[in-house]
Structures are given as C-alpha cells and as structure tokens.
Design an enzyme around this catalytic site. Structure first.
Site, PDB file in Angstrom:
ATOM      1  N   GLY A 177      75.975  56.430 -48.380  1.00 50.05           N
ATOM      2  CA  GLY A 177      75.919  56.674 -49.819  1.00 50.05           C
ATOM      3  C   GLY A 177      74.630  56.284 -50.523  1.00 50.05           C
ATOM      4  O   GLY A 177      74.255  56.895 -51.522  1.00 50.05           O
ATOM      5  N   ASP A 229      79.917  60.550 -52.336  1.00 44.98           N
ATOM      6  CA  ASP A 229      80.629  61.753 -51.884  1.00 44.98           C
ATOM      7  C   ASP A 229      82.108  61.750 -52.239  1.00 44.98           C
ATOM      8  O   ASP A 229      82.691  60.721 -52.582  1.00 44.98           O
ATOM      9  CB  ASP A 229      80.526  61.873 -50.361  1.00 44.98           C
ATOM     10  CG  ASP A 229      81.404  60.845 -49.660  1.00 44.98           C
ATOM     11  OD1 ASP A 229      81.299  59.645 -50.000  1.00 44.98           O
ATOM     12  OD2 ASP A 229      82.220  61.227 -48.804  1.00 44.98           O
ATOM     13  N   ASP A 286      82.503  48.409 -54.979  1.00 46.65           N
ATOM     14  CA  ASP A 286      83.837  48.671 -55.522  1.00 46.65           C
ATOM     15  C   ASP A 286      84.693  47.425 -55.292  1.00 46.65           C
ATOM     16  O   ASP A 286      84.712  46.515 -56.120  1.00 46.65           O
ATOM     17  CB  ASP A 286      84.405  49.920 -54.845  1.00 46.65           C
ATOM     18  CG  ASP A 286      85.777  50.290 -55.359  1.00 46.65           C
ATOM     19  OD1 ASP A 286      86.286  49.604 -56.268  1.00 46.65           O
ATOM     20  OD2 ASP A 286      86.365  51.265 -54.865  1.00 46.65           O
ATOM     21  N   LYS A 323      81.517  48.720 -59.938  1.00 42.85           N
ATOM     22  CA  LYS A 323      82.770  49.053 -60.627  1.00 42.85           C
ATOM     23  C   LYS A 323      83.341  47.843 -61.325  1.00 42.85           C
ATOM     24  O   LYS A 323      83.342  46.735 -60.772  1.00 42.85           O
ATOM     25  CB  LYS A 323      83.786  49.564 -59.609  1.00 42.85           C
ATOM     26  CG  LYS A 323      83.741  51.038 -59.453  1.00 42.85           C
ATOM     27  CD  LYS A 323      85.027  51.536 -58.898  1.00 42.85           C
ATOM     28  CE  LYS A 323      84.772  52.945 -58.410  1.00 42.85           C
ATOM     29  NZ  LYS A 323      85.955  53.485 -57.772  1.00 42.85           N
ATOM     30  N   PHE A 330      86.837  56.978 -59.870  1.00 46.07           N
ATOM     31  CA  PHE A 330      86.158  57.557 -58.711  1.00 46.07           C
ATOM     32  C   PHE A 330      84.912  58.298 -59.189  1.00 46.07           C
ATOM     33  O   PHE A 330      84.982  59.108 -60.114  1.00 46.07           O
ATOM     34  CB  PHE A 330      87.097  58.513 -57.974  1.00 46.07           C
ATOM     35  CG  PHE A 330      86.605  58.858 -56.605  1.00 46.07           C
ATOM     36  CD1 PHE A 330      86.837  58.007 -55.537  1.00 46.07           C
ATOM     37  CD2 PHE A 330      85.880  60.018 -56.374  1.00 46.07           C
ATOM     38  CE1 PHE A 330      86.371  58.304 -54.274  1.00 46.07           C
ATOM     39  CE2 PHE A 330      85.405  60.328 -55.109  1.00 46.07           C
ATOM     40  CZ  PHE A 330      85.652  59.467 -54.058  1.00 46.07           C
ATOM     41  N   VAL A 331      83.769  58.020 -58.574  1.00 42.87           N
ATOM     42  CA  VAL A 331      82.516  58.667 -58.994  1.00 42.87           C
ATOM     43  C   VAL A 331      81.846  59.359 -57.814  1.00 42.87           C
ATOM     44  O   VAL A 331      81.975  58.910 -56.669  1.00 42.87           O
ATOM     45  CB  VAL A 331      81.522  57.672 -59.639  1.00 42.87           C
ATOM     46  CG1 VAL A 331      81.970  57.279 -61.030  1.00 42.87           C
ATOM     47  CG2 VAL A 331      81.324  56.425 -58.783  1.00 42.87           C
ATOM     48  N   ARG A 339      77.156  64.964 -52.447  1.00 37.78           N
ATOM     49  CA  ARG A 339      76.178  63.876 -52.396  1.00 37.78           C
ATOM     50  C   ARG A 339      74.843  64.263 -53.045  1.00 37.78           C
ATOM     51  O   ARG A 339      74.104  63.422 -53.516  1.00 37.78           O
ATOM     52  CB  ARG A 339      75.915  63.461 -50.936  1.00 37.78           C
ATOM     53  CG  ARG A 339      77.062  62.717 -50.282  1.00 37.78           C
ATOM     54  CD  ARG A 339      76.586  62.011 -49.037  1.00 37.78           C
ATOM     55  NE  ARG A 339      77.656  61.644 -48.127  1.00 37.78           N
ATOM     56  CZ  ARG A 339      78.270  60.456 -48.121  1.00 37.78           C
ATOM     57  NH1 ARG A 339      77.955  59.534 -48.989  1.00 37.78           N
ATOM     58  NH2 ARG A 339      79.210  60.215 -47.241  1.00 37.78           N
ATOM     59  N   GLU A 360      72.613  49.191 -52.000  1.00 36.93           N
ATOM     60  CA  GLU A 360      73.907  49.873 -51.983  1.00 36.93           C
ATOM     61  C   GLU A 360      73.967  50.921 -53.093  1.00 36.93           C
ATOM     62  O   GLU A 360      73.329  50.759 -54.140  1.00 36.93           O
ATOM     63  CB  GLU A 360      75.028  48.857 -52.233  1.00 36.93           C
ATOM     64  CG  GLU A 360      75.709  48.329 -51.000  1.00 36.93           C
ATOM     65  CD  GLU A 360      76.619  49.354 -50.319  1.00 36.93           C
ATOM     66  OE1 GLU A 360      76.461  50.572 -50.554  1.00 36.93           O
ATOM     67  OE2 GLU A 360      77.472  48.943 -49.544  1.00 36.93           O
ATOM     68  N   ASP A 361      74.743  51.955 -52.883  1.00 41.46           N
ATOM     69  CA  ASP A 361      74.999  52.909 -53.965  1.00 41.46           C
ATOM     70  C   ASP A 361      76.041  52.360 -54.926  1.00 41.46           C
ATOM     71  O   ASP A 361      75.908  52.470 -56.135  1.00 41.46           O
ATOM     72  CB  ASP A 361      75.434  54.280 -53.418  1.00 41.46           C
ATOM     73  CG  ASP A 361      76.593  54.195 -52.448  1.00 41.46           C
ATOM     74  OD1 ASP A 361      76.815  53.116 -51.861  1.00 41.46           O
ATOM     75  OD2 ASP A 361      77.292  55.201 -52.273  1.00 41.46           O
TER      76      ASP A 361
HETATM   77  C1  PRP Z   1      81.102  53.309 -49.964  1.00 40.02           C
HETATM   78  C2  PRP Z   1      79.811  52.859 -50.610  1.00 40.02           C
HETATM   79  C3  PRP Z   1      79.751  51.398 -50.296  1.00 40.02           C
HETATM   80  C4  PRP Z   1      81.205  51.007 -50.160  1.00 40.02           C
HETATM   81  C5  PRP Z   1      81.638  50.228 -51.368  1.00 40.02           C
HETATM   82  O1  PRP Z   1      80.855  53.625 -48.630  1.00 40.02           O
HETATM   83  O2  PRP Z   1      78.708  53.557 -50.095  1.00 40.02           O
HETATM   84  O3  PRP Z   1      79.048  51.130 -49.100  1.00 40.02           O
HETATM   85  O4  PRP Z   1      81.964  52.195 -50.056  1.00 40.02           O
HETATM   86  O5  PRP Z   1      83.015  49.952 -51.349  1.00 40.02           O
HETATM   87  P1  PRP Z   1      83.594  48.482 -51.295  1.00 40.02           P
HETATM   88  O6  PRP Z   1      82.870  47.654 -52.283  1.00 40.02           O
HETATM   89  O7  PRP Z   1      85.040  48.701 -51.674  1.00 40.02           O
HETATM   90  O8  PRP Z   1      83.465  47.966 -49.891  1.00 40.02           O
HETATM   91  P2  PRP Z   1      81.819  54.581 -47.782  1.00 40.02           P
HETATM   92  O9  PRP Z   1      82.668  53.758 -46.882  1.00 40.02           O
HETATM   93  O10 PRP Z   1      82.519  55.534 -48.681  1.00 40.02           O
HETATM   94  O11 PRP Z   1      80.802  55.343 -46.840  1.00 40.02           O
HETATM   95  P3  PRP Z   1      79.601  56.300 -47.274  1.00 40.02           P
HETATM   96  O12 PRP Z   1      78.556  55.404 -47.882  1.00 40.02           O
HETATM   97  O13 PRP Z   1      79.160  56.879 -45.985  1.00 40.02           O
HETATM   98  O14 PRP Z   1      80.109  57.328 -48.242  1.00 40.02           O
END
Ligand code: PRP
Length: 184
Positions: free
Chosen positions: A53, A169, A112, A140, A162-163, A175, A108-109
């Site tokens: 992400g 994604d 959550d 978040k 959800f964003v 993305r 990080e993106d």
């Molecule tokens: C997403 C995002 C963070 C993580 C945050 O990754 O990129 O790394 O979730 O969530 P959390 O704080 O609840 O742990 P995802 O697992 O969706 O993989 P991606 O980055 O490949 O989309």
C-alpha cells in the site's frame, strides 16, 4: 473498520467520494519530507517501504528528500481481499538490508488497528536498529490501537472508514487513483 453490505466486486469509481484531494496530499507530502530533511541530515537512514500500500506515498516522499538515504522494502499482509483486518500479520518479504546500528524510517500508507506497525517495531528491535521512526500517510481515528508508542509523523487523521486510492486498494483495485476516497 466500518462494515458495509456492498459486494466489493460491484464497486466502481461512481461509488467513490473524495476524502483527501491530490493537491492536499502533494502539499502534505512536501511538508513531511522537509521534516525528514531536517532531522536526518548526515544520518543516512534506511527508508523502509511497507508494501504494497505505501508504494505511491513512499515514491512521492523520497523524491522530495535532499539527504543521503537508502531504500528498502518489506511486504506484509493483514487484510487479504477483505475490508477488515484479519488480525494476523503475514511476512511475505522481509527487509533485505542489515538494519543493525542503522536509523530506520518506516513508511506506511495507513495505520488502522496498528497491528502491522507493532509487528514492524518488534522486527526492527530484533534486528537491532539504532532507531526506528514511523511515517504514515493516514491514521484512522479509533478508540483503541494495537500499539503503545508514538507515531513520529502523520499525514492525515481520518475517520474510521474504508479508504482507497493513492496506493490503497479494495481487493487489489484502485491503487493508482490520485485522490484518496471513501466508498459512498
Ligand atoms: C494495510 C496497510 C497497512 C496495514 C494497516 O496493508 O497497507 O500496512 O494494512 O492495518 P493495521 O494497522 O490494521 O495493521 P494490507 O494488509 O491491506 O496489505 P497491502 O498494503 O498490500 O494492501
């Protein structure tokens, strides 16, 4: 994460609503990069992109830097194709560099639940990094997180929705969108 009854496969661009526009993102990224430029002069940090992400935020951010730095990538997964965190972090690709004795900036993106950054911090401690700091594009707004340390730099605090877009994604779609969106 907010629940929805929409079938995620049926979601199209018409179902999206801008939460943060491209211009606001660009301005905030430049300002975050300035902070890094000031703090990390002569430290040659390893800047670690959390795939997938963060790849767009990361690429925008490092192009604003005027310090020496190294890039590296780690790939973790917690969501799979769902809209809610699975609660379990899977390491798909570990960091490649030797982080021992190095200053590491983790990009990080989104944060959550915080499970991912908690996992990453432990990984950096195990690898005996000199320091670890976290930069996230989005945080978040939640009552409870799965971490108990400070996030060094937050791009935007957002509601618990959800964003997607700007690297984020929905089941691997959207993305490449330039703005960040919620689902209507
Ligand atoms: C997403 C995002 C963070 C993580 C945050 O990754 O990129 O790394 O979730 O969530 P959390 O704080 O609840 O742990 P995802 O697992 O969706 O993989 P991606 O980055 O490949 O989309």
């Amino acid at each position: 994460m907010a629940k929805t009854n929409i079938d995620i496969k049926n979601i199209t661009k018409e179902n999206l609503k801008i939460l943060i526009d491209k211009k606001s993102i660009e301005n905030r990224v430049a300002s975050i990069a300035n902070q890094i430029n000031e703090i990390y002069v002569e430290k040659n940090p390893i800047i670690l992109c959390v795939l997938n992400g963060a790849f767009i935020f990361y690429a925008d951010l490092v192009r604003h830097l005027n310090i020496d730095f190294e890039v590296d990538f780690i790939k973790l997964s917690s969501y799979g194709s769902s809209m809610e965190s699975s609660g379990t972090i899977r390491m798909i690709k570990d960091v490649s560099a030797n982080i021992a004795g190095r200053d590491v900036i983790i990009v990080e993106d989104i944060i959550d639940t915080g499970l991912t950054i908690n996992y990453l911090r432990k990984r950096m401690i195990d690898g005996q990094s000199k320091s670890v700091s976290f930069v996230t594009c989005l945080l978040k707004d939640r009552k409870k997180y799965h971490f108990d340390f400070k996030i060094d730099c937050i791009g935007f605090k957002i509601p618990d929705k959800f964003v997607i877009g700007y690297g984020l994604d929905l089941d691997q779609r959207f993305r490449g969108l330039k703005n960040i969106y919620t689902i209507k």
